[in-house]
Design an enzyme around this catalytic site. Structure first.
Site, PDB file in Angstrom:
ATOM      1  N   LYS A  97       3.228  41.374  55.767  1.00  0.00           N
ATOM      2  CA  LYS A  97       3.998  42.535  55.339  1.00  0.00           C
ATOM      3  C   LYS A  97       3.410  43.045  54.014  1.00  0.00           C
ATOM      4  O   LYS A  97       2.737  42.284  53.314  1.00  0.00           O
ATOM      5  CB  LYS A  97       5.487  42.165  55.214  1.00  0.00           C
ATOM      6  CG  LYS A  97       5.776  40.892  54.387  1.00  0.00           C
ATOM      7  CD  LYS A  97       5.611  41.118  52.911  1.00  0.00           C
ATOM      8  CE  LYS A  97       5.260  39.880  52.180  1.00  0.00           C
ATOM      9  NZ  LYS A  97       4.714  40.188  50.834  1.00  0.00           N
ATOM     10  N   ARG A 166      -1.576  42.056  43.675  1.00  0.00           N
ATOM     11  CA  ARG A 166      -0.188  42.519  43.543  1.00  0.00           C
ATOM     12  C   ARG A 166      -0.015  43.437  42.338  1.00  0.00           C
ATOM     13  O   ARG A 166       0.998  44.123  42.229  1.00  0.00           O
ATOM     14  CB  ARG A 166       0.754  41.327  43.448  1.00  0.00           C
ATOM     15  CG  ARG A 166       0.828  40.505  44.724  1.00  0.00           C
ATOM     16  CD  ARG A 166       1.519  39.179  44.509  1.00  0.00           C
ATOM     17  NE  ARG A 166       1.561  38.390  45.740  1.00  0.00           N
ATOM     18  CZ  ARG A 166       0.538  37.654  46.184  1.00  0.00           C
ATOM     19  NH1 ARG A 166      -0.595  37.616  45.485  1.00  0.00           N
ATOM     20  NH2 ARG A 166       0.652  36.975  47.301  1.00  0.00           N
TER      21      ARG A 166
END
Length: 329
Positions: A97, A166
């Site tokens: 995801k 991230r």
């Protein structure tokens, strides 16, 4: 017993440390190959994890006719590209995801699947396969807490490494895409509905330009889910679901340990009891369930339409945070 042979696209940490070891304990699949754009990195990972084949490019792994399916733990901005390339090689896909950077990207997969109806594509929301979530969903659906009305969730960790994907905005980094998507997903799962509208607030890192903290409200029409996620706060996670007659609290909702028991708290009236679950690996359960859908030719356990609805909600939250207004979902 036939097993689904899985190839892994990249040597990403999540794959090496969590997903691949979980897959290797599954009953009906095996990790048969791994690849990297660095052939030596692929070889090291294969040796470390006991994987038979290593490839120095993603294309070479996809060309292997012995591979039935691929697991994709690439950076977010590469998910759709390599899912489409895998589908073109008739490989089933389990993709980390979020499925895409926006709902338009996920829609590309929906269109591609229409031309490849025999291929399974699933977003890797592993938490849904853990017994604590299966039981929570069962309790809610059976009315154990009355009509579920409010969800509160928190998910955070601390990561200010500028080299980490991230923290790279152009790769789809930030809190909402990385972990807030879980909170959107669980809200839709527990309420068994799509929110009517969303409101979001975010604090952006001045250097990374990613949302380091994101808070959202999802309005399900008389039912509300509120959440906060952060990439730069103390590590913590918790989910509370409240109904007219009770409450369910999930202590470790997302990163459930594979080697220790987990528990949820069920409050009914004035009584609260703990429900304990034996140690299990949610990545193993995810792999088994996904592989079984391939072997039995049944729908993927998490449909591409569910992934579209989740990403559509995430998009609405981002748009709300930018405009300061509620956005329809």
């Amino acid at each position: 017993m036939k097993k689904i042979r899985i190839g892994v696209l990249s040597t990403a940490k999540i794959g090496r440390t969590k997903v691949i070891p979980g897959m290797q304990r599954a009953n009906n699949c095996e990790v048969a190959a791994i690849c990297s754009r660095d052939a030596q990195a692929a070889s090291r990972a294969a040796e470390e994890l006991g994987i038979p084949k290593a490839y120095g490019s993603y294309e070479d792994l996809l060309a292997d006719r012995d591979i039935d399916a691929v697991y994709i733990p690439l950076p977010n901005h590469l998910h759709v590209e390599w899912t489409l390339k895998a589908m073109a090689r008739n490989k089933h896909v389990l993709c980390e995801k979020p499925m895409g950077l926006n709902d338009g990207e996920v829609n590309r997969l929906i269109n591609a699947l229409a031309a490849h109806p025999d291929i399974k594509v699933m977003e890797a929301f592993m938490y849904r396969f853990h017994p604590q979530w299966v039981e929570t969903k069962r309790l809610v659906d059976q009315g154990a807490i009355g009509a579920p009305t409010a969800i509160q969730s928190f998910f955070s960790y601390f990561n200010n490494d500028p080299g980490n994907i991230r923290n790279k905005a152009d790769m789809g980094g930030g809190g909402l895409m990385d972990i807030g998507c879980y909170q959107v997903s669980l809200s839709r799962l527990l309420f068994n509905a799509q929110p009517r509208r969303a409101f979001g607030w975010m604090d952006k890192d001045p250097c990374f330009c990613t949302d380091r903290t994101f808070s959202g409200m999802l309005d399900f029409g008389g039912r509300l889910s509120t959440f906060t996620c952060s990439t730069q706060l103390a590590p913590y996670q918790r989910v509370n679901l409240l109904g007219e007659q009770g409450r369910i609290e999930i202590i470790i909702p997302f990163n459930a340990p594979p080697d220790a028991p987990t528990e949820i708290l069920l409050q009914q009236g004035d009584e609260t009891k703990a429900i304990t679950f034996d140690p299990c690996d949610q990545y193993t359960l995810q792999a088994d369930t996904f592989a079984q859908s391939i072997l039995e030719d049944t729908p993927a356990p998490i449909s591409i339409m569910d992934s579209f609805a989740n990403q559509h909600t995430v998009d609405a939250l981002f748009q709300s945070a930018e405009t300061g207004t509620w956005q329809n979902c």
